[in-house]
Scaffold this motif. Structure first.
Motif, PDB file in Angstrom:
ATOM      1  N   GLN A   1       0.830  -1.196   0.000  1.00 21.12           N
ATOM      2  CA  GLN A   1       0.000   0.000   0.000  1.00 21.12           C
ATOM      3  C   GLN A   1       0.869   1.253   0.000  1.00 21.12           C
ATOM      4  OE1 GLN A   1      -2.769  -0.321   3.346  1.00 21.12           O
ATOM      5  NE2 GLN A   1      -2.628  -2.560   3.225  1.00 21.12           N
ATOM      6  N   ASN A   2       0.216   2.389  -0.180  1.00 18.30           N
ATOM      7  CA  ASN A   2       0.834   3.699  -0.005  1.00 18.30           C
ATOM      8  C   ASN A   2       2.137   3.832  -0.792  1.00 18.30           C
ATOM      9  OD1 ASN A   2      -1.147   4.675   1.985  1.00 18.30           O
ATOM     10  ND2 ASN A   2      -0.257   3.078   3.287  1.00 18.30           N
ATOM     11  N   GLN A   3       2.064   3.451  -2.073  1.00 13.57           N
ATOM     12  CA  GLN A   3       3.192   3.571  -2.991  1.00 13.57           C
ATOM     13  C   GLN A   3       4.341   2.629  -2.649  1.00 13.57           C
ATOM     14  OE1 GLN A   3       3.700   7.720  -2.379  1.00 13.57           O
ATOM     15  NE2 GLN A   3       2.204   8.294  -3.937  1.00 13.57           N
ATOM     16  N   GLY A   4       4.075   1.610  -1.835  1.00 12.20           N
ATOM     17  CA  GLY A   4       5.061   0.574  -1.615  1.00 12.20           C
ATOM     18  C   GLY A   4       5.261  -0.246  -2.873  1.00 12.20           C
ATOM     19  N   ARG A   5       6.456  -0.740  -3.079  1.00 10.08           N
ATOM     20  CA  ARG A   5       6.798  -1.465  -4.300  1.00 10.08           C
ATOM     21  C   ARG A   5       6.984  -2.947  -3.995  1.00 10.08           C
ATOM     22  NH1 ARG A   5      11.628  -2.779  -6.926  1.00 10.08           N
ATOM     23  NH2 ARG A   5      12.791  -1.845  -5.191  1.00 10.08           N
ATOM     24  N   CYS A   6       6.309  -3.794  -4.772  1.00  7.22           N
ATOM     25  CA  CYS A   6       6.410  -5.239  -4.586  1.00  7.22           C
ATOM     26  C   CYS A   6       7.711  -5.744  -5.196  1.00  7.22           C
ATOM     27  CB  CYS A   6       5.218  -5.945  -5.233  1.00  7.22           C
ATOM     28  SG  CYS A   6       5.212  -7.730  -4.990  1.00  7.22           S
ATOM     29  N   VAL A   7       8.478  -6.481  -4.407  1.00  2.00           N
ATOM     30  CA  VAL A   7       9.760  -7.028  -4.843  1.00  2.00           C
ATOM     31  C   VAL A   7       9.666  -8.552  -4.807  1.00  2.00           C
ATOM     32  CG1 VAL A   7      12.235  -7.137  -4.391  1.00  2.00           C
ATOM     33  CG2 VAL A   7      10.970  -5.020  -3.932  1.00  2.00           C
ATOM     34  N   GLU A   8       9.988  -9.193  -5.913  1.00  3.50           N
ATOM     35  CA  GLU A   8       9.918 -10.645  -6.001  1.00  3.50           C
ATOM     36  C   GLU A   8      10.992 -11.298  -5.129  1.00  3.50           C
ATOM     37  OE1 GLU A   8       7.839 -12.597  -7.384  1.00  3.50           O
ATOM     38  OE2 GLU A   8       6.686 -11.313  -8.733  1.00  3.50           O
ATOM     39  N   ARG A   9      10.616 -12.423  -4.515  1.00  4.38           N
ATOM     40  CA  ARG A   9      11.560 -13.276  -3.812  1.00  4.38           C
ATOM     41  C   ARG A   9      11.353 -14.702  -4.302  1.00  4.38           C
ATOM     42  NH1 ARG A   9      10.480 -12.318   2.393  1.00  4.38           N
ATOM     43  NH2 ARG A   9      12.134 -13.866   2.555  1.00  4.38           N
ATOM     44  N   ALA A  10      12.327 -15.544  -4.027  1.00  8.52           N
ATOM     45  CA  ALA A  10      12.199 -16.933  -4.481  1.00  8.52           C
ATOM     46  C   ALA A  10      10.961 -17.580  -3.880  1.00  8.52           C
ATOM     47  CB  ALA A  10      13.450 -17.722  -4.093  1.00  8.52           C
ATOM     48  N   ASN A  11      10.750 -17.332  -2.603  1.00  9.29           N
ATOM     49  CA  ASN A  11       9.559 -17.834  -1.930  1.00  9.29           C
ATOM     50  C   ASN A  11       8.752 -16.649  -1.430  1.00  9.29           C
ATOM     51  OD1 ASN A  11      10.148 -20.498  -2.332  1.00  9.29           O
ATOM     52  ND2 ASN A  11      11.216 -20.754  -0.382  1.00  9.29           N
ATOM     53  N   GLY A  12       7.941 -16.089  -2.312  1.00  6.68           N
ATOM     54  CA  GLY A  12       7.067 -15.021  -1.899  1.00  6.68           C
ATOM     55  C   GLY A  12       7.480 -13.673  -2.447  1.00  6.68           C
ATOM     56  N   PHE A  13       7.198 -12.635  -1.663  1.00  9.82           N
ATOM     57  CA  PHE A  13       7.462 -11.288  -2.101  1.00  9.82           C
ATOM     58  C   PHE A  13       7.754 -10.432  -0.868  1.00  9.82           C
ATOM     59  CE2 PHE A  13       3.218 -11.066  -0.600  1.00  9.82           C
ATOM     60  CZ  PHE A  13       2.993  -9.764  -0.213  1.00  9.82           C
ATOM     61  N   HIS A  14       8.184  -9.190  -1.155  1.00 12.26           N
ATOM     62  CA  HIS A  14       8.496  -8.254  -0.084  1.00 12.26           C
ATOM     63  C   HIS A  14       8.056  -6.869  -0.535  1.00 12.26           C
ATOM     64  CE1 HIS A  14      10.579  -5.972   2.965  1.00 12.26           C
ATOM     65  NE2 HIS A  14      11.355  -5.394   2.073  1.00 12.26           N
ATOM     66  N   CYS A  15       7.450  -6.105   0.356  1.00 12.73           N
ATOM     67  CA  CYS A  15       7.044  -4.740   0.043  1.00 12.73           C
ATOM     68  C   CYS A  15       8.173  -3.784   0.407  1.00 12.73           C
ATOM     69  CB  CYS A  15       5.771  -4.367   0.804  1.00 12.73           C
ATOM     70  SG  CYS A  15       4.288  -5.205   0.217  1.00 12.73           S
TER      71      CYS A  15
END
Length: 1313
Positions: free
Chosen positions: A974-988
């Motif tokens: 949210q709030n202009q956070g950027r989704c970053v790919e990970r091998a298992n899942g993601f990170h904001c």
């Protein structure tokens, strides 16, 4: 014939005889001899026969005598064929054939069995419907092997379907072998059998009692085993259930302990098999096909049975009857005690067996004919001889049912069109009499009459008095004195009424009765139901006569996980409230299996129930999910996670402490196994107290960790298992290089050995033993932190299928009665098979039928069934979608994503086992060409995760893992956070956001005082730092602006007040402030030679202590201002629209205001008192930089700045405890290794005063040195200590931080200026 020929012939004959005899033996062992073919015609009976040549005696398999088989006079479901086998026989199979040379055969039928020719019992396969498949022509033979052999003398076959172009025609055979048994009967008064064990001989550790029994009473004592010390075990019938009771004290007056309760409706006068096995401290109880294992008190593990009384409870020595009301009335068969046949011994008058009272070695039982009312069209109509009005009427009967409503009896009374209804309502017996369309009399009696037990009803009317009684008055009696006579006009109806156009005397405004009735009497005369069955008396429809077909659908309880079962005649219902599970049978968990799964549902930190094995047997557990870091932690507390002072006991050289966890053993083990990483802090603070190493090499202290009570461990936190070292020994930086732990230096200064235990096999810590604690001057403090785990191996276990022909295979799926399958998938294909498993006829399959439809199909032997789930969005959008399919004895359901589940009910009359035998195919199928292309993740069958990745590593066409999660979960940022790919899942990544948190959802807020100032510098002196790629991109920006976007939230009672001031090197500025009228003003000075332009909003009352949000957007000379949710206001500037050489941004008090306009300088000197939150200037978040990155951001902070949740719009904020940071206070280790102690208890006012002085001195020193102390590098993750119990040393400073759970397993940081 010569001698040689004779000799050869003799050898051949001998061999043939030998083979034939051996074959006979095998046949008898197999129990498959033909039983019907050699019976005389007198052994056959039928409901009717078409002619003498169609008599039942001709119904023998493959025979052509007579008309080639049996055919009844009419072909309907009231016909039957009965065979008398002559004696009780073990029946293992049945075969049918149509009538020879005809078009007459059966397509389906029911099998009934009986010992007496009455009280028939329907055979049921797999607890399902008892119908058997029949023939498709007149000649072929269809044989069905009974899954459970039946012991019976009489067999009855009831046609259900037949050739529609012919009539009922039948030839049959049954297969089996002789059955022998020893039988004994008890009269229920004083009869019993007593067996005494041999004195002086210790019994074996394993005792087994097995028997069969039949009874018509729902209560009575079957067995009572008495032994030494007055201890005994009883097996008693209570309301038709068998209870295993534990007795202590010898007298039955003492309340027994019920260990188990099994079975139901055991008073049905059919044989029931019982086995009780005692082995050490466990008892195994089996009733028919259902078993239960019970653990008994340890006192029974060495208990010897001295006396076994059967049929009654007798005292140990005097054989005195303890309670005659509990005596058993019925028959027992094949009573065995540890292999000894007690009935046979009684027959031979063995000295160890004593018979008391009226005991006979046969089983005579009274004939009692019951009738079953199975459905809404069932009724029984009896004619009644009209009597004079003064004589009245009496009607009596017994019934049993599960329904709480239904008509029992109705009849018309002679005068004024009156009618009498005797019916069940709300499980009570009610009577209504209507005359001229209104109720003139109402009575009620009894309660809870839908419990499945037999209840008697007596209705009498005469001489001006009317009475209804339940259970001979014990269940309730009601009387009335009607002013009119009550008598039966012509007909009496039980259970219901015929169709209206057939009979005008019977009206039923209530539900039809479903249940059983027996012992019907009218005017004290018994009703012969056999005559009714033969159509010689009255009339009936849809009745099953001479049997009670009641079924207890709640025994065994099909409601899983503690769900409560209730039932009606046709269905059962599971109440899953408070069980943590849902579905028709409480099978599916309502909780996620890990904190990781909760996070990906969009949840934030807090307490959650996790169910580590889904629908498996492990119960849900309450854990704290810490989602404030990149990893998602599961935190399990125990009974002492505080820093605790060791208080040695006098004379005891060791101090031992045990840790009790909030989760059960199986929950902990499953959670640790499922997690990718687990850790637990173990710390020891010491002064003159050695830890591990001694001159002899043996440790002073150790701990136990791992499953159960744990295994002995002699290493410390931060070291390797078996090393007998601490973290400093592994790293080579102990204070004394001759030792492997700091505490082993044995110094008078405080030292510390702390670190993380990370080897899952050694977790959790179960207990701790500390040894060197009794020497003079020894002091020690320890802490065992909570168990913390992250990484759900099941949740991210995935495989990518890149070809339609590729698949993974696993062992056969076993989901006979209950099966649940869940997984996630993503694809760009519009169809494909996710999963398939085949049997001979059965199968189970889940497939993507189209881009919007998923189909769950299966066959359990009663035909294919499909459950379809439709989606309103395309499923081939390359985003994750979740499928949950379940099949149980009640229904089959399919749920797609969060849409409502689609369901298909199972047949109400039973269920079938799913029988599969092929391999389980994932992503494809052996029976179809088109497989699945795409990803499958987190595949679980009955709560067990299939390891797709491991199998994919060795399978061509399938790749382990499946990247690309942001397309599905990116919206959580949210709030202009950027989704970053990970091998298992993601990170904001919240670098571009003014917010923080796992989803960039948490406001960054701070409380400002009048002296607080936060200054953010855009250019010098941070030129070099600005080029660092390690810093968040939101901290820097271009310095000449044609426009800007400023937003913030604030809460204050101050007016006037300066909110934000942005200056430039050319004396240009922008300021947001609240004027003295509580209005917002925006001041722009974009030309140093001109006066500032003031833009004033029309929104009032902004200094009211409420939270307000302001957004100011400028593009060249156009400015828009929006406050809260109000409509925006537009303004125009007269300046050129460039903000040149932006220098700095100030929040709060302005320290250097020499170059400010006088009014703004005065306002800046006042500072700001209140709350500022989510401050953003274009891409820069200055308040976030000050609070979270003070050491590597171009910010200068002066005065008190406290991070808080004041900017939250809700009063409840899950981050309130986690994110609170005091920038002016120091917490952590103090001095030279002294432990920071929390919640110290002391009984000494003097010591308390000393502590207060020490705290003051330390706090003063910290105000100067805190910034430098904090930057000290740690060798392991810093943990915030929680508290010390029973502290009395003035050397331990303390503070009051109590929210220990929420800060556990975080990378703790404090920010200081």
């Amino acid at each position: 014939m010569d001698v040689w020929t004779k000799r050869v012939a003799g050898i051949i004959i001998a061999q043939v005889l030998l083979l034939s005899s051996s074959c006979g033996t095998r046949g008898e062992d197999a129990c498959d001899r033909a039983l019907v073919s050699n019976l005389p015609p007198s052994s056959f009976r039928s409901s009717s026969q078409l002619s003498s040549s169609h008599a039942p005696g001709f119904a023998k398999l493959n025979r052509r005598e007579g008309a080639g088989g049996w055919s009844p006079l009419t072909s309907d479901r009231y016909q039957w064929l009965e065979v008398d086998l002559g004696e009780r026989t073990r029946i293992t199979a049945v075969a049918t054939q149509g009538r020879y040379g005809s078009s007459d055969w059966l397509s389906s039928y029911l099998l009934m069995f009986s010992d007496t020719g009455h009280n028939w019992k329907q055979y049921r396969q797999e607890d399902s419907t008892g119908s058997f498949p029949g023939n498709t022509n007149a000649d072929s033979v269809v044989q069905y092997k009974l899954q459970q052999p039946v012991i019976a003398r009489f067999l009855r076959l009831i046609p259900l379907g037949w050739n529609p172009n012919g009539r009922i025609g039948l030839r049959l055979e049954t297969y089996g072998c002789p059955y022998t048994s020893d039988v004994v009967s008890f009269d229920g008064r004083s009869s019993s059998l007593v067996y005494r064990a041999s004195p002086g001989l210790r019994q074996a550790s394993r005792d087994v009692v097995s028997l069969k029994f039949k009874t018509l009473r729902n209560s009575g004592t079957l067995l009572h085993a008495a032994g030494e010390g007055g201890l005994g075990i009883s097996l008693e019938l209570e309301r038709g259930r068998l209870r295993l009771l534990l007795r202590q004290g010898g007298a039955l007056s003492s309340e027994p302990q019920c260990l188990a309760s099994l079975g139901s409706l055991l008073d049905d006068r059919h044989w029931h098999h019982v086995v009780v096995e005692r082995q050490s401290s466990h008892l195994n109880l089996t009733v028919d096909k259902h078993s239960e294992t019970i653990q008994i008190p340890a006192i029974f593990s060495h208990w010897d049975m001295e006396q076994l009384s059967v049929g009654a409870s007798l005292s140990l020595n005097s054989l005195r009857l303890l309670d005659s009301k509990r005596n058993f009335h019925g028959c027992l068969e094949n009573l065995l005690y540890s292999g000894l046949n007690l009935i046979e011994r009684a027959k031979h008058k063995n000295q160890q067996v004593t018979l008391l009272g009226n005991v006979t070695f046969s089983c005579a039982e009274p004939v009692s004919v019951a009738a079953t009312f199975p459905g809404p069209q069932s009724f029984l109509q009896l004619p009644v001889v009209a009597t004079s009005d003064s004589e009245g009427v009496s009607v009596g009967f017994q019934f049993r049912t599960w329904n709480n409503a239904g008509l029992l009896v109705t009849f018309a009374i002679p005068n004024e069109g009156g009618v009498v209804w005797l019916y069940l309502s709300e499980a009570r017996l009610r009577l209504q009499i209507h005359k001229t369309g209104r109720a003139v009399l109402e009575l009620s009696a009894g309660s809870a009459l839908n419990d499945g037990q037999w209840h008697s009803v007596d209705f009498t009317s005469g001489r001006g008095r009317l009475t209804i009684a339940v259970d001979e008055g014990e269940g309730g009696v009601a009387h009335s004195s009607p002013s009119f006579p009550v008598a039966i006009r012509h007909q009496l109806f039980f259970g219901g009424c015929p169709a209206e156009h057939y009979n005008q005397e019977c009206r039923n405004p209530f539900d039809t009765f479903q249940g059983c009735m027996r012992l019907l009497t009218v005017d004290d005369q018994p009703v012969d139901l056999i005559l009714v069955q033969q159509r010689l008396l009255g009339n009936y429809s849809y009745l099953q006569i001479d049997m009670c077909g009641i079924i207890d659908r709640c025994s065994p309880n099909r409601c899983e996980h503690g769900g409560h079962c209730s039932q009606s005649w046709t269905v059962f219902h599971c109440n899953c409230s408070d069980s943590g599970y849902s579905g028709a049978t409480c099978h599916s968990s309502v909780h996620e299996q890990s904190c990781e799964a909760y996070k990906h549902n969009g949840n934030t930190s807090g307490l959650f129930y996790i169910d580590v094995d889904g629908s498996g047997p492990i119960k849900p557990q309450l854990v704290y999910c810490n989602m404030t870091e990149e990893n998602t932690w599961m935190v399990v507390q125990h009974n002492n996670t505080e820093l605790t002072r060791v208080q040695p006991s006098p004379g005891v050289n060791q101090y031992a402490v045990h840790f009790d966890y909030s989760s059960l053993e199986e929950q902990l083990s499953a959670m640790i196994s499922q997690s990718q990483h687990c850790e637990q802090e173990l710390s020891y603070h010491c002064r003159k107290s050695r830890l591990l190493n001694t001159p002899e090499g043996s440790p002073f202290s150790w701990w136990f960790g791992g499953p159960g009570t744990g295994r002995l461990q002699t290493y410390w936190g931060g070291a390797q298992p078996g090393s007998q070292q601490c973290a400093c020994g592994l790293q080579g930086d102990c204070v004394d290089t001759h030792h492997y732990c700091n505490c082993d230096a044995d110094r008078i200064e405080w030292a510390e050995d702390s670190g993380l235990l990370t080897f899952k096999e050694s977790l959790p810590v179960r207990s701790l033993v500390l040894g060197d604690i009794q020497r003079p001057g020894s002091e020690a403090v320890y802490r065992v932190g909570p168990l913390c785990c992250h990484g759900d191996k099941s949740f991210w276990n995935a495989a990518f299928f890149d070809k339609e022909t590729s698949y993974l295979h696993f062992p056969t799926f076993h989901g006979e009665l209950s099966a649940d399958i869940s997984f996630l998938f993503k694809t760009t294909a519009s169809s494909g098979v996710f999963l398939e498993n085949l049997g001979i006829k059965d199968f189970i399959r889940i497939e993507l039928r189209s881009s919007t439809q998923v189909v769950f199909s299966f066959d359990v032997g009663n035909g294919p069934l499909e459950v379809r789930a439709e989606s309103n969005v395309s499923l081939n959008d390359n985003r994750w979608h979740r499928i949950r399919a379940e099949r149980n004895v009640k229904e089959a359901s399919l749920r797609l994503d969060e849409l409502p589940a689609a369901a298909q009910e199972a047949p109400t009359d039973g269920h079938f086992h799913l029988q599969l035998n092929s391999q389980l195919f994932i992503g494809g199928t052996a029976s179809r060409q088109k497989g699945f292309r795409g990803c499958i993740r987190s595949l679980q069958l009955n709560g067990v995760t299939l390891d797709l990745e491991e199998r994919a590593k060795i399978t061509p066409g399938v790749r382990p893992g499946c990247p690309g999660h942001c397309s599905s979960y990116g919206s959580l940022c949210q709030n202009q956070g950027r989704c970053v790919e990970r091998a298992n899942g993601f990170h904001c990544d919240c670098g571009q956001s003014a917010h923080t948190g796992v989803f960039c959802q948490t406001e960054v807020s701070a409380s400002f005082k009048s002296a607080t100032s936060v200054s953010y510098t855009f250019k010098e002196p941070y030129k070099l730092m600005r080029n660092s790629s390690a810093l968040p991109s939101s901290i820097y920006s271009d310095m000449t602006l044609r426009g800007e976007n400023v937003s913030l939230s604030f809460r204050t009672n101050q007016s006037p007040a300066l909110l934000v001031y942005i200056s430039s090197y050319y004396r240009e500025y922008m300021a947001l402030l609240i004027n003295k009228h509580d209005e917002l003003e925006v001041k722009y000075k974009l030309d140093s030679s001109r006066d500032a332009e003031v833009l004033r909003s029309r929104v009032k009352s902004l200094a009211n202590g409420q939270l307000h949000t302001v957004t100011v957007r400028r593009l060249s000379d156009s400015v828009s201002v929006q406050i809260n949710q109000d409509d925006g206001e537009d303004f125009n500037l007269t300046s050129d629209g460039e903000f040149n050489a932006v220098k700095s941004l100030v929040l709060g008090r302005i320290q250097d205001y020499d170059e400010l306009d006088p009014d703004l300088a005065q306002l800046g000197s006042l500072g700001f008192t209140g709350c500022l939150s989510v401050v953003r200037f274009n891409s820069i978040s200055p308040l976030k930089a000050a609070l979270l990155h003070p050491d590597n951001s171009p910010v200068v902070i002066s005065g008190p700045l406290v991070q808080s949740t004041c900017g939250s719009s809700t009063s409840a904020n899950p981050y309130a405890a986690e994110n609170k940071r005091h920038l002016s206070d120091q917490s952590g280790s103090v001095g030279s290794g002294q432990p920071l102690v929390n919640a110290i208890r002391t009984d000494s006012a003097l010591i308390g005063g000393v502590i207060a002085v020490v705290i003051f001195v330390v706090a003063t020193g910290l105000a100067i040195t805190a910034r430098f102390l904090y930057r000290r590098k740690e060798t392991y993750r810093n943990r915030e200590v929680k508290g010390v119990k029973q502290e009395d040393s003035p050397d331990f400073p303390f503070n009051n931080q109590t929210d220990s759970q929420r800060v556990s397993c975080e990378n703790q940081k404090e920010y200081f200026i």
